[in-house]
Design a protein around this motif. Structure first.
Motif, PDB file in Angstrom:
ATOM      1  N   THR A 128       5.802   4.047  15.578  1.00 54.41           N
ATOM      2  CA  THR A 128       6.868   3.829  14.615  1.00 54.41           C
ATOM      3  C   THR A 128       7.280   2.363  14.638  1.00 54.41           C
ATOM      4  O   THR A 128       6.916   1.610  15.539  1.00 54.41           O
ATOM      5  CB  THR A 128       8.094   4.706  14.941  1.00 54.41           C
ATOM      6  N   GLY A 129       8.061   1.968  13.635  1.00 52.51           N
ATOM      7  CA  GLY A 129       8.584   0.611  13.608  1.00 52.51           C
ATOM      8  C   GLY A 129       7.592  -0.402  13.079  1.00 52.51           C
ATOM      9  O   GLY A 129       6.494  -0.073  12.617  1.00 52.51           O
ATOM     10  N   HIS A 130       7.968  -1.677  13.165  1.00 55.57           N
ATOM     11  CA  HIS A 130       7.176  -2.752  12.580  1.00 55.57           C
ATOM     12  C   HIS A 130       5.863  -3.004  13.307  1.00 55.57           C
ATOM     13  O   HIS A 130       4.976  -3.666  12.761  1.00 55.57           O
ATOM     14  CB  HIS A 130       7.999  -4.048  12.569  1.00 55.57           C
ATOM     15  N   ARG A 131       5.737  -2.508  14.516  1.00 52.75           N
ATOM     16  CA  ARG A 131       4.517  -2.767  15.280  1.00 52.75           C
ATOM     17  C   ARG A 131       3.507  -1.618  15.203  1.00 52.75           C
ATOM     18  O   ARG A 131       2.538  -1.604  15.936  1.00 52.75           O
ATOM     19  CB  ARG A 131       4.869  -3.049  16.740  1.00 52.75           C
ATOM     20  N   ARG A 132       3.734  -0.692  14.320  1.00 53.84           N
ATOM     21  CA  ARG A 132       2.788   0.403  14.168  1.00 53.84           C
ATOM     22  C   ARG A 132       1.530  -0.109  13.478  1.00 53.84           C
ATOM     23  O   ARG A 132       1.543  -1.125  12.770  1.00 53.84           O
ATOM     24  CB  ARG A 132       3.400   1.543  13.357  1.00 53.84           C
ATOM     25  N   LEU A 133       0.415   0.584  13.701  1.00 53.22           N
ATOM     26  CA  LEU A 133      -0.853   0.210  13.096  1.00 53.22           C
ATOM     27  C   LEU A 133      -1.089   1.022  11.819  1.00 53.22           C
ATOM     28  O   LEU A 133      -0.675   2.177  11.716  1.00 53.22           O
ATOM     29  CB  LEU A 133      -1.998   0.431  14.081  1.00 53.22           C
ATOM     30  N   TYR A 134      -1.771   0.392  10.866  1.00 56.48           N
ATOM     31  CA  TYR A 134      -2.034   1.011   9.570  1.00 56.48           C
ATOM     32  C   TYR A 134      -3.533   0.970   9.302  1.00 56.48           C
ATOM     33  O   TYR A 134      -4.156  -0.092   9.340  1.00 56.48           O
ATOM     34  CB  TYR A 134      -1.280   0.257   8.474  1.00 56.48           C
ATOM     35  N   GLN A 135      -4.125   2.142   9.040  1.00 53.31           N
ATOM     36  CA  GLN A 135      -5.566   2.212   8.825  1.00 53.31           C
ATOM     37  C   GLN A 135      -5.906   2.052   7.350  1.00 53.31           C
ATOM     38  O   GLN A 135      -5.236   2.608   6.474  1.00 53.31           O
ATOM     39  CB  GLN A 135      -6.133   3.552   9.313  1.00 53.31           C
ATOM     40  N   ALA A 136      -6.968   1.290   7.089  1.00 52.02           N
ATOM     41  CA  ALA A 136      -7.444   1.108   5.716  1.00 52.02           C
ATOM     42  C   ALA A 136      -8.917   0.735   5.735  1.00 52.02           C
ATOM     43  O   ALA A 136      -9.432   0.200   6.722  1.00 52.02           O
ATOM     44  CB  ALA A 136      -6.631   0.033   5.005  1.00 52.02           C
ATOM     45  N   HIS A 137      -9.592   1.023   4.652  1.00 55.27           N
ATOM     46  CA  HIS A 137     -11.000   0.685   4.456  1.00 55.27           C
ATOM     47  C   HIS A 137     -11.084  -0.218   3.235  1.00 55.27           C
ATOM     48  O   HIS A 137     -10.691   0.168   2.134  1.00 55.27           O
ATOM     49  CB  HIS A 137     -11.807   1.968   4.247  1.00 55.27           C
TER      50      HIS A 137
END
Length: 357
Positions: free
Chosen positions: A280-289
């Protein structure tokens, strides 16, 4: 990466709305930035659209992971910015408020005046002003990524009714369009997670010398804020700075393992990335291709707001990053000139000289 379960989402194409199994984003721009940034570098069709039109297709698979395809890097970043805003608009908007040193403006002084102290500290560290100065020197690749992501984020903000944002930021004035410089300023904060960010909770505020600190109380800029709430800022800054005694422990960690082909079932090398970042929060990781045919094809995860996944793989290579325990800053205690807190002694041996802060 494809799965059998593909969610149907709306297609946005200029002013027309059509229901399809993917999202096609288009936007017409003149190539100029919404900030004081540089004009677009000499055209490279792998990086920038020849006609200035940004277009990306977003297909979401199981779990909502966005698969973004575009003809150039700027358009791919455009789609990435749009997708991230769809999923995390409140967190991204809050991050931009912090990068502009406006937390106290919109959220008030905060507990123990932390918002005021943070805002002051990031201004002192030139988070935003440094981004303004350095934006002109970006490489064409970085310009394409930052400008494209910004356009995608803004596209989502501009087409979405503020009443339809998540409850956390519904109808809030701080959820607004950003500039490429704002995004770059956010990256400067991200770059300080393991270094200068630890000094943004009091130590920088206390750099105001001597008795002048007591007079360094901020003035409210929002009429809804009670000026009396600001009176104890310097005292809170002292308490926070004194409470920080361990600059070694960042509260972060990570690891990764590279495995040779002799140890895997398929006979090929493998990489396991294990970042110890929060969910959670601003340091979370976001997956994308992200795919630009013939130029880019990567799938992975990055911190929120980053235009390109940081822990990724393509058809040839996989890569990760880990938290380093090495220190990248050094503390020095300056000897001040008697009677002048704005002048310090450079060399106190035989030849004494002074320098002004």
């Amino acid at each position: 990466m494809q799965t059998r379960n593909t969610r149907a989402v709306r297609t946005v194409r200029s002013a027309a709305l059509v229901l399809l199994g993917s999202t096609l984003l288009t936007g017409c721009f003149d190539g100029s930035s919404s900030s004081s940034g540089s004009s677009e570098p000499e055209l490279n069709t792998n990086l920038f659209p020849a006609d200035g039109k940004l277009e990306a297709t977003i297909r979401r698979t199981t779990g909502g992971v966005p698969h973004i395809k575009a003809d150039n890097l700027k358009s791919a970043a455009f789609g990435h910015g749009y997708a991230q805003a769809q999923d995390n608009v409140c967190l991204l908007a809050e991050a931009m408020v912090k990068a502009r040193s406006e937390r106290a403006k919109y959220f008030g002084p905060g507990e123990e005046n932390i918002n005021i102290i943070n805002d002051f500290s990031y201004k002192a560290q030139r988070i935003l002003s440094g981004a303004e100065q350095e934006y002109e020197s970006l490489s064409p690749e970085s310009t394409a990524l930052i400008d494209g992501f910004t356009k995608g984020y803004n596209s989502y903000i501009e087409e979405t009714d503020p009443a339809n944002f998540p409850q956390r930021c519904q109808d809030q004035p701080w959820v607004k369009a950003i500039s490429p410089v704002d995004l770059m300023a956010h990256y400067r904060i991200v770059g300080q997670y393991a270094s200068g960010g630890q000094f943004a909770t009091g130590a920088v505020f206390l750099a105001i010398p001597g008795e002048d600190l007591a007079e360094a109380q901020p003035k409210p800029v929002m009429t809804s804020t009670d000026a009396s709430e600001f009176k104890s800022v310097s005292g809170d800054a002292r308490l926070m700075a004194a409470a920080k005694t361990d600059y070694q422990d960042m509260g972060l960690g990570s690891n990764a393992w590279g495995i040779g082909k002799d140890m895997t079932e398929q006979g090929k090398g493998a990489l396991l990335a294990n970042p110890h970042f929060p969910y959670t929060g601003h340091r979370r990781l976001y997956q994308a291709h992200l795919t630009v045919p013939g130029y880019l094809n990567i799938n992975g995860a990055g911190l929120l707001g980053t235009a390109l996944p940081l822990i990724s793989f393509n058809e040839n290579l996989a890569w990760s990053h880990t938290v380093s325990s090495s220190r990248r800053f050094t503390l020095y205690e300056l000897k001040l000139k008697n009677g002048d807190d704005l002048t310090y002694i450079v060399d106190s041996s035989n030849n004494r000289s002074t320098a002004h802060l």
